[in-house]
Each structure stands twice: as structure tokens, then as C-alpha cells.
Scaffold this active site. Structure first.
Site, short mmCIF file in Angstrom:
data_model
loop_
_atom_site.label_atom_id
_atom_site.label_comp_id
_atom_site.label_asym_id
_atom_site.label_seq_id
_atom_site.Cartn_x
_atom_site.Cartn_y
_atom_site.Cartn_z
N ASP A 135 1.58 2.73 3.49
CA ASP A 135 0.72 3.91 3.34
C ASP A 135 1.55 5.18 3.31
O ASP A 135 1.12 6.23 3.80
CB ASP A 135 -0.36 3.99 4.42
N HIS B 266 -10.46 1.20 2.40
CA HIS B 266 -10.22 2.23 3.42
C HIS B 266 -11.38 2.05 4.40
O HIS B 266 -12.51 2.45 4.10
CB HIS B 266 -10.20 3.63 2.81
N HIS C 228 -4.19 -0.36 6.22
CA HIS C 228 -3.68 0.50 7.29
C HIS C 228 -4.53 0.46 8.56
O HIS C 228 -5.07 1.48 8.98
CB HIS C 228 -3.49 1.94 6.81
N ASN D 100 -5.62 7.17 -5.86
CA ASN D 100 -6.35 8.41 -5.51
C ASN D 100 -5.62 9.65 -6.00
O ASN D 100 -5.32 10.57 -5.25
CB ASN D 100 -6.62 8.48 -3.99
N LYS E 3 -9.55 -0.52 -5.27
CA LYS E 3 -9.52 0.19 -4.00
C LYS E 3 -10.85 0.90 -3.76
O LYS E 3 -11.32 1.65 -4.62
CB LYS E 3 -8.38 1.22 -4.03
N LEU F 136 -4.73 9.48 7.94
CA LEU F 136 -6.03 8.83 8.09
C LEU F 136 -5.92 7.36 7.70
O LEU F 136 -5.30 7.07 6.67
CB LEU F 136 -7.08 9.52 7.22
N HIS G 10 0.86 -1.20 0.00
CA HIS G 10 0.00 0.00 0.00
C HIS G 10 0.89 1.24 0.00
O HIS G 10 1.48 1.59 1.02
CB HIS G 10 -0.90 0.01 1.26
N ALA H 152 -3.81 15.03 5.22
CA ALA H 152 -3.52 13.79 5.94
C ALA H 152 -2.50 12.98 5.16
O ALA H 152 -2.63 12.82 3.95
CB ALA H 152 -4.80 12.98 6.11
N HIS I 216 1.32 5.45 -1.81
CA HIS I 216 0.89 6.55 -2.68
C HIS I 216 2.12 7.10 -3.39
O HIS I 216 3.00 7.66 -2.74
CB HIS I 216 0.23 7.66 -1.85
N LEU I 217 2.16 6.94 -4.72
CA LEU I 217 3.32 7.44 -5.47
C LEU I 217 3.06 8.79 -6.13
O LEU I 217 3.97 9.38 -6.70
CB LEU I 217 3.76 6.41 -6.52
N ARG I 218 1.79 9.24 -6.08
CA ARG I 218 1.43 10.56 -6.66
C ARG I 218 1.72 10.61 -8.15
O ARG I 218 1.84 9.60 -8.81
CB ARG I 218 2.15 11.70 -5.89
#
Ligand code: DOR
Ligand code: ZN
Length: 356
Positions: free
Chosen positions: A254, A143, A181, A48, A106, A226, A20, A270, A22-24
């Protein structure tokens, strides 16, 4: 009395994965992807973005951008996910699975977190999607927080378990679900008590901090994420779960970078950026819990086993060589101006160092 055995100086693990992250996108992707690729062989990449990755075509294009952001000699494999909305198309998900583009879907409850506005407003709307995932054997990543403002923010995960997760798992007993998470003893107990189709990822930060960290000497946005960190008893329950050797708890950082000015703002974002020192951070926990021999299974075996993917070849080595984590990491923005990220453990000394 016998002396305790001497602390090991090196730790060699099968190459681990991050289930899990986030690589943006854009300049932030370029700034953070090398850190994850250095630490891990594969990672489940969150969808996301703004706009979110909702189709197989968008996931394929994002995968290309990720690969382009990696160092030339990188062997890292990004595993793409689709962001579920009220209008997700089961046929496209099935095609993405068949093409090997999409590894998981997701589900963000609408408005639960960063870029979750387009998330799912009512789980019942997605029964055709869940039936497809169940049939094709693709994991659903959750989530797990209710968005009901009447529920206290520290209770939103626990309430989600009974209100949404249990009914979902009963409706689709063959669906494989990862509760992402987890932050509470309630979630750890729930995962342990459910059958083989439910697993959970655990972040380094939820193993290190409790909710007091956000208020230590003032407001500390770098500890805000979060689901929000909970009381100390929950942190201890998560540590117990992570080091227990239970195969349905595995590594998911995360890591969720936001530029420093977006964190240190009147309404700060967050997310905790832990990718650059993730393995060192987990190693500190497993060592303190006298469970270093169980780190490899948590980091490198239980995740692929749950996802039905092969274990990685090769190894990484951690050495006991203390390192000071910088307070800030600078990177160029799209305009060329320098921006900063604040890494988790910034200003602290970590005992272990990833050598490979
Ligand atoms: O803290 C978080 N940050 N939690 C999430 O669920 C999303 C993430 C992000 O994308 O920034
Ligand atoms: Zn996340």
C-alpha cells in the site's frame, strides 16, 4: 545453555511481488515506479487515479504509461486493476480479463479514501459484477471500511467485516476476495476463520507503527494512512498473522505517495510512501519475530498462489548492511521544480539492504 544460532548475514528470496501499490501518474509515476520495479517482480497497481481507471481501455493505456516510466532494463510487470463504480460494466471486465489486461477489480466504498468519491455507494448494486468475477475467477480487492460517519474511524474496518464482507462472501461463495491492508485483530481473525476464498494483504507500516505514531511529539502526517493504524494489540496481531506462515496473509505495501506539501497541510492526504525500502522494512519485522525463514513465502509465494499466477523465476538478496533512510527524497515535478516525498522509516537505520 546453548548459544542462539548466529544471525544470518544474507537472505536470498525468490523474486517477490507487491500485491497492492499506488504508482500514481505523470511526474509522480516517473518518481516512484522505479522504486517498486527495483524491489518487486510484479505489482498489483491501484486504479484510484483522478479520474479513476474504470475501463479496460483506460487500464491498457495506464499500463503503457507505467512501462514507459520504468528503467530501460527493467523486468517489472505491472498488473492492472479496474476501479469499480455503481455503473461498472461486467462485459468490459470480462473482456479485460480475456485480453490479459486486467488482473483484478478494486472496490472502494464511495468516499472511503483518496479518490474514492466515484466508488461504490451500495454493494448490492454490483451483484452482476460479483457474479461475473466469481465465474471468470478474477479476484475482488476490497478497501474494507464502512463510510458511515456515525462509526468511529478506529472501528470502521471491524464494522465492515460483519456489515458487508460476511454477507457478500455468503452471497458469492465462489468469489475470491482480498481484504486489502488489514489493520486489526478483528480482520486477521476473520480471514483466518473464513474459507480458502478470502485472503488479506498486510503493509509494512501497519506492522511497524500503532496509532500513537501519528501523535508522537506533535501531529505527524507521515504516519497517517487509511485504514488508520490502530492500537498496539492490533499491530501485534498483524505481526503474528504475517509471520505465521498462513498462506492467506501476504505482502501488499500500500505504498501511497503524496507530495510533501500535500501531506503537511491543514487537511493532509492519507498515505505512506514505503516503496523504496519495502523489503528491508518487512525483513526487520520478520527478524524481530524470529521468522526470517518465513519471509519468502509471505513475499513471494502466497500472493501468486492465491491469485493463481506462476511464481517468479530468479532471486533477490538482502544483506545485513545497515543503511540510513533519507528524511526526504527529491524528484522533479512536471514544471521542472523539485518536489519531495517523505519515505517511511525516514531518518532511521535499517539493518538489511536489498542488493539486487
Ligand atoms: O492511505 C491511503 N492512501 N489509503 C488508501 O486507501 C488510498 C491511498 C492513496 O491512494 O493515497
Ligand atoms: Zn491502497
Amino acid at each position: 545453555m546453548t548459544d542462539p544460532s548466529p544471525a544470518p548475514a544474507r537472505l536470498t528470496l525468490r523474486r517477490p511481488d507487491d500485491w497492492h501499490v499506488h504508482l500514481r501518474d505523470g511526474d509522480l509515476l516517473a518518481a516512484v515506479a522505479p522504486a517498486t520495479a527495483h524491489q518487486f517482480a510484479r505489482a498489483i497497481v491501484m486504479p484510484n487515479l483522478s479520474p479513476p481507471i474504470t475501463t479496460t481501455a483506460a487500464a491498457a493505456a495506464y499500463r503503457e504509461r507505467i512501462v514507459a516510466a520504468l528503467p530501460q532494463d527493467s523486468r517489472f510487470t505491472p498488473l492492472l486493476t479496474l476501479y469499480l463504480t455503481d455503473h461498472s460494466d461486467p462485459a468490459d471486465i470480462e473482456q479485460g480479463h480475456a485480453d490479459g489486461v486486467v488482473t483484478a477489480c478494486k472496490l472502494y466504498p464511495a468516499h472511503a479514501t483518496t479518490n474514492a468519491a466515484a466508488g461504490v455507494s451500495d454493494l448490492a448494486l454490483l451483484d452482476p459484477v460479483f457474479a461475473t468475477l466469481e465465474r471468470i475467477g478474477m479476484p475482488l480487492l476490497l478497501h474494507g471500511e464502512v463510510t458511515d460517519r456515525a462509526v468511529d474511524i478506529f472501528d470502521r474496518e471491524a464494522v465492515f467485516l460483519e456489515r458487508h464482507l460476511a454477507p457478500l462472501l455468503r452471497r458469492f461463495p465462489g468469489l475470491r476476495v482480498v481484504l486489502e491492508h488489514i489493520t486489526s485483530a478483528d480482520a486477521a481473525d476473520f480471514v483466518r476463520s473464513w474459507g480458502p476464498n478470502l485472503a488479506a494483504t498486510i503493509t509494512p507500516h501497519h506492522l511497524h507503527i500503532n496509532r500513537n505514531a501519528m501523535f508522537q511529539g506533535g501531529l505527524r502526517p507521515d504516519f497517517y494512512c487509511l485504514p488508520v493504524a490502530k492500537r498496539e494489540r492490533h499491530r501485534l496481531a498483524l505481526r503474528a498473522a504475517a509471520v505465521s506462515g498462513h498462506p492467506r496473509f501476504f505482502l501488499g505495501t500500500d505504498s501511497a505517495p503524496h507530495r510533501r506539501h500535500a501531506k503537511e497541510a491543514a487537511c493532509g492526504c492519507a498515505g505512506i510512501y514505503n516503496a523504496p525500502y519495502a523489503l528491508e522494512s518487512y525483513a526487520a519485522v520478520f527478524e524481530a519475530e524470529q521468522a526470517l525463514e518465513r519471509l519468502e513465502a509471505f513475499a513471494s509465494e502466497f500472493g501468486p498462489q492465491f491469485y493463481g499466477l506462476p511464481l517468479n523465476d530468479g532471486t533477490v538478496t538482502l544483506e545485513r548492511r545497515p543503511q540510513l533512510v533519507p528524511l526526504r527524497l527529491a524528484h522533479p515535478s512536471a514544471s521542472g521544480a523539485m518536489e519531495e516525498l517523505v519515505p517511511f522509516h525516514g531518518g532511521e537505520q535499517l539493518a538489511w539492504r536489498l542488493m539486487t
